[in-house]
Design a protein around this motif. Structure first.
Motif, PDB file in Angstrom:
ATOM      1  N   VAL A   1     -13.312   5.131  -0.829  1.00  0.00           N
ATOM      2  CA  VAL A   1     -12.718   6.080  -1.783  1.00  0.00           C
ATOM      3  C   VAL A   1     -13.614   6.256  -3.001  1.00  0.00           C
ATOM      4  O   VAL A   1     -13.771   7.354  -3.525  1.00  0.00           O
ATOM      5  CB  VAL A   1     -11.312   5.596  -2.205  1.00  0.00           C
ATOM      6  CG1 VAL A   1     -10.755   6.468  -3.331  1.00  0.00           C
ATOM      7  CG2 VAL A   1     -10.362   5.627  -1.007  1.00  0.00           C
TER       8      VAL A   1
ATOM      9  N   THR B   1      -2.645  13.803  -5.127  1.00  0.00           N
ATOM     10  CA  THR B   1      -2.050  13.028  -6.210  1.00  0.00           C
ATOM     11  C   THR B   1      -1.653  13.934  -7.374  1.00  0.00           C
ATOM     12  O   THR B   1      -2.461  14.745  -7.851  1.00  0.00           O
ATOM     13  CB  THR B   1      -3.045  11.955  -6.705  1.00  0.00           C
ATOM     14  OG1 THR B   1      -3.425  11.148  -5.590  1.00  0.00           O
ATOM     15  CG2 THR B   1      -2.429  11.081  -7.780  1.00  0.00           C
TER      16      THR B   1
ATOM     17  N   SER C   1       0.623   4.932  -7.919  1.00  0.00           N
ATOM     18  CA  SER C   1      -0.295   5.837  -7.230  1.00  0.00           C
ATOM     19  C   SER C   1      -0.586   7.127  -7.983  1.00  0.00           C
ATOM     20  O   SER C   1      -1.290   7.998  -7.467  1.00  0.00           O
ATOM     21  CB  SER C   1       0.275   6.196  -5.857  1.00  0.00           C
ATOM     22  OG  SER C   1       1.443   6.994  -5.998  1.00  0.00           O
TER      23      SER C   1
ATOM     24  N   ALA D   1      -4.536   5.380  -3.441  1.00  0.00           N
ATOM     25  CA  ALA D   1      -5.987   5.315  -3.261  1.00  0.00           C
ATOM     26  C   ALA D   1      -6.647   4.885  -4.569  1.00  0.00           C
ATOM     27  O   ALA D   1      -6.387   5.451  -5.624  1.00  0.00           O
ATOM     28  CB  ALA D   1      -6.514   6.675  -2.836  1.00  0.00           C
TER      29      ALA D   1
ATOM     30  N   GLN E   1       1.113  10.040  -5.630  1.00  0.00           N
ATOM     31  CA  GLN E   1       0.380  10.438  -4.425  1.00  0.00           C
ATOM     32  C   GLN E   1       1.359  10.876  -3.344  1.00  0.00           C
ATOM     33  O   GLN E   1       2.331  10.186  -3.052  1.00  0.00           O
ATOM     34  CB  GLN E   1      -0.470   9.274  -3.928  1.00  0.00           C
ATOM     35  CG  GLN E   1      -1.357   9.594  -2.746  1.00  0.00           C
ATOM     36  CD  GLN E   1      -2.270   8.432  -2.401  1.00  0.00           C
ATOM     37  OE1 GLN E   1      -3.004   7.935  -3.236  1.00  0.00           O
ATOM     38  NE2 GLN E   1      -2.199   7.983  -1.158  1.00  0.00           N
TER      39      GLN E   1
ATOM     40  N   VAL F   1      -7.872   9.921  -8.163  1.00  0.00           N
ATOM     41  CA  VAL F   1      -7.536   8.659  -7.527  1.00  0.00           C
ATOM     42  C   VAL F   1      -7.456   7.585  -8.610  1.00  0.00           C
ATOM     43  O   VAL F   1      -7.896   7.782  -9.751  1.00  0.00           O
ATOM     44  CB  VAL F   1      -8.563   8.262  -6.444  1.00  0.00           C
ATOM     45  CG1 VAL F   1      -8.598   9.300  -5.343  1.00  0.00           C
ATOM     46  CG2 VAL F   1      -9.952   8.078  -7.053  1.00  0.00           C
TER      47      VAL F   1
ATOM     48  N   ASN G   1     -12.724  10.956  -1.746  1.00  0.00           N
ATOM     49  CA  ASN G   1     -12.186  10.856  -3.101  1.00  0.00           C
ATOM     50  C   ASN G   1     -11.455  12.143  -3.467  1.00  0.00           C
ATOM     51  O   ASN G   1     -10.336  12.118  -3.995  1.00  0.00           O
ATOM     52  CB  ASN G   1     -13.325  10.580  -4.081  1.00  0.00           C
ATOM     53  CG  ASN G   1     -12.838  10.211  -5.471  1.00  0.00           C
ATOM     54  OD1 ASN G   1     -12.233  11.022  -6.156  1.00  0.00           O
ATOM     55  ND2 ASN G   1     -13.121   8.996  -5.899  1.00  0.00           N
TER      56      ASN G   1
ATOM     57  N   PHE H   1      -8.007  12.533  -1.563  1.00  0.00           N
ATOM     58  CA  PHE H   1      -6.904  11.761  -2.137  1.00  0.00           C
ATOM     59  C   PHE H   1      -6.528  12.264  -3.526  1.00  0.00           C
ATOM     60  O   PHE H   1      -5.348  12.264  -3.893  1.00  0.00           O
ATOM     61  CB  PHE H   1      -7.255  10.272  -2.176  1.00  0.00           C
ATOM     62  CG  PHE H   1      -7.046   9.572  -0.864  1.00  0.00           C
ATOM     63  CD1 PHE H   1      -5.769   9.376  -0.364  1.00  0.00           C
ATOM     64  CD2 PHE H   1      -8.109   9.111  -0.117  1.00  0.00           C
ATOM     65  CE1 PHE H   1      -5.556   8.734   0.843  1.00  0.00           C
ATOM     66  CE2 PHE H   1      -7.918   8.465   1.093  1.00  0.00           C
ATOM     67  CZ  PHE H   1      -6.635   8.276   1.578  1.00  0.00           C
TER      68      PHE H   1
ATOM     69  N   SER I   1       0.837  -1.197   0.000  1.00  0.00           N
ATOM     70  CA  SER I   1       0.000   0.000   0.000  1.00  0.00           C
ATOM     71  C   SER I   1       0.872   1.246   0.000  1.00  0.00           C
ATOM     72  O   SER I   1       1.976   1.250   0.570  1.00  0.00           O
ATOM     73  CB  SER I   1      -0.893   0.017   1.252  1.00  0.00           C
ATOM     74  OG  SER I   1      -1.531   1.268   1.400  1.00  0.00           O
TER      75      SER I   1
ATOM     76  N   GLU J   1     -10.370   3.404  -6.533  1.00  0.00           N
ATOM     77  CA  GLU J   1     -11.827   3.292  -6.494  1.00  0.00           C
ATOM     78  C   GLU J   1     -12.249   1.818  -6.594  1.00  0.00           C
ATOM     79  O   GLU J   1     -12.480   1.300  -7.684  1.00  0.00           O
ATOM     80  CB  GLU J   1     -12.457   4.106  -7.630  1.00  0.00           C
ATOM     81  CG  GLU J   1     -12.309   5.601  -7.471  1.00  0.00           C
ATOM     82  CD  GLU J   1     -13.017   6.380  -8.563  1.00  0.00           C
ATOM     83  OE1 GLU J   1     -13.457   5.753  -9.551  1.00  0.00           O
ATOM     84  OE2 GLU J   1     -13.130   7.609  -8.442  1.00  0.00           O
TER      85      GLU J   1
END
Length: 251
Positions: free
Chosen positions: A198, A212, A246, A188, A249, A217, A205, A208, A143, A190
């Motif tokens: 998210v 980014t 990401s 993050a 992010q 996201v 949403n 995040f 993650s 969806e």
């Protein structure tokens, strides 16, 4: 020879997308599911419509006692469907989210997260080592929250951090067999993770997305396709890496 990839937790979310992406790239898939056999069957059917082969097997990755039985069922499935004794790749994707501040995290929450995201990955990989072909690939899901802190994810992120270290040791110990091991760390995304938080909570949403560089996201296609690419020969020299996917992010 067609490559076979075992993807855990592939009846939904990132695992489902990964399984479908592998099939689109010309691979066959063994996918696992914890409880929803119908969703898993739907994924199998989608893969078969692409002209690839797929089998779905039930597995609770947080229950280590069930791994010997799973290994036996996997052997049977490989023999019956592919006349093979091994898979080429393993993607340890299965997981769940549980969000709580450190002061409020219960032992039950902690144990469940560690059992699925670390202990299960460790011992399932151990159990499957005889069934992974030399020259194969292992991808462990981590993650973006192991690099930056977001309140409420301490136990989850600590378990994922342990998986990142495990990946390094697997790469070192399995190198003599030509097996490359990498960690993929999504930002993050969806999906239905944490009940679709998210995906379905506009404020979260937006939060995040604002963190980014690419301004949104992620979606499952951003991750599944990357994992399928990582398993290909084009990336055969990538090993022992933590690859964050990401969109930039928290940079």
């Amino acid at each position: 020879m067609t490559k076979i990839t075992l993807v855990t937790g592939a009846s939904r979310g990132l695992g489902r997308n990964t399984a479908l992406s592998i099939a689109r790239a010309g691979g066959d898939v063994v996918l696992t599911y914890r409880s929803n056999a119908d969703e898993a069957a739907t994924v199998v059917a989608e893969i078969e419509r692409m002209g690839r082969k797929a089998v779905a097997l039930q597995l609770d990755t947080g229950t280590i006692a069930g791994f010997p039985s799973f290994t036996d069922r996997l052997r049977t499935a490989l023999a019956e469907t592919w006349q093979r004794e091994s898979v080429d790749n393993l993607v340890n994707n299965a997981g769940h989210g549980d969000m709580a501040p450190i002061a409020e995290t219960t032992e039950a929450q902690f144990d469940a997260l560690v059992n699925v995201h670390f202990k299960g990955v460790f011992f399932l990989t151990q159990a499957l080592l005889p069934l992974i072909a030399d020259g194969g690939r292992i991808v462990n899901l981590s993650s973006g929250l192991t690099r930056v802190a977001f309140p409420g994810f301490a136990a989850y992120s600590a378990a994922k951090g342990a998986v990142e270290i495990l990946s390094l040791y697997l790469a070192k110990e399995l190198g003599s067999r030509g097996i490359a091991v990498n960690t993929v760390a999504p930002g993050a995304i969806e999906t239905d993770f944490l009940g679709g938080a998210v995906r379905d909570t506009p404020d979260l949403n937006e939060t995040f997305a604002g963190m980014t560089a690419l301004g949104r996201v992620g979606v499952p296609d951003d991750i599944g396709r990357m994992i399928a690419s990582l398993l290909s020969e084009e990336n055969r020299w990538v090993n022992a890496q933590r690859i964050e996917v990401s969109g930039g992010q928290s940079i």
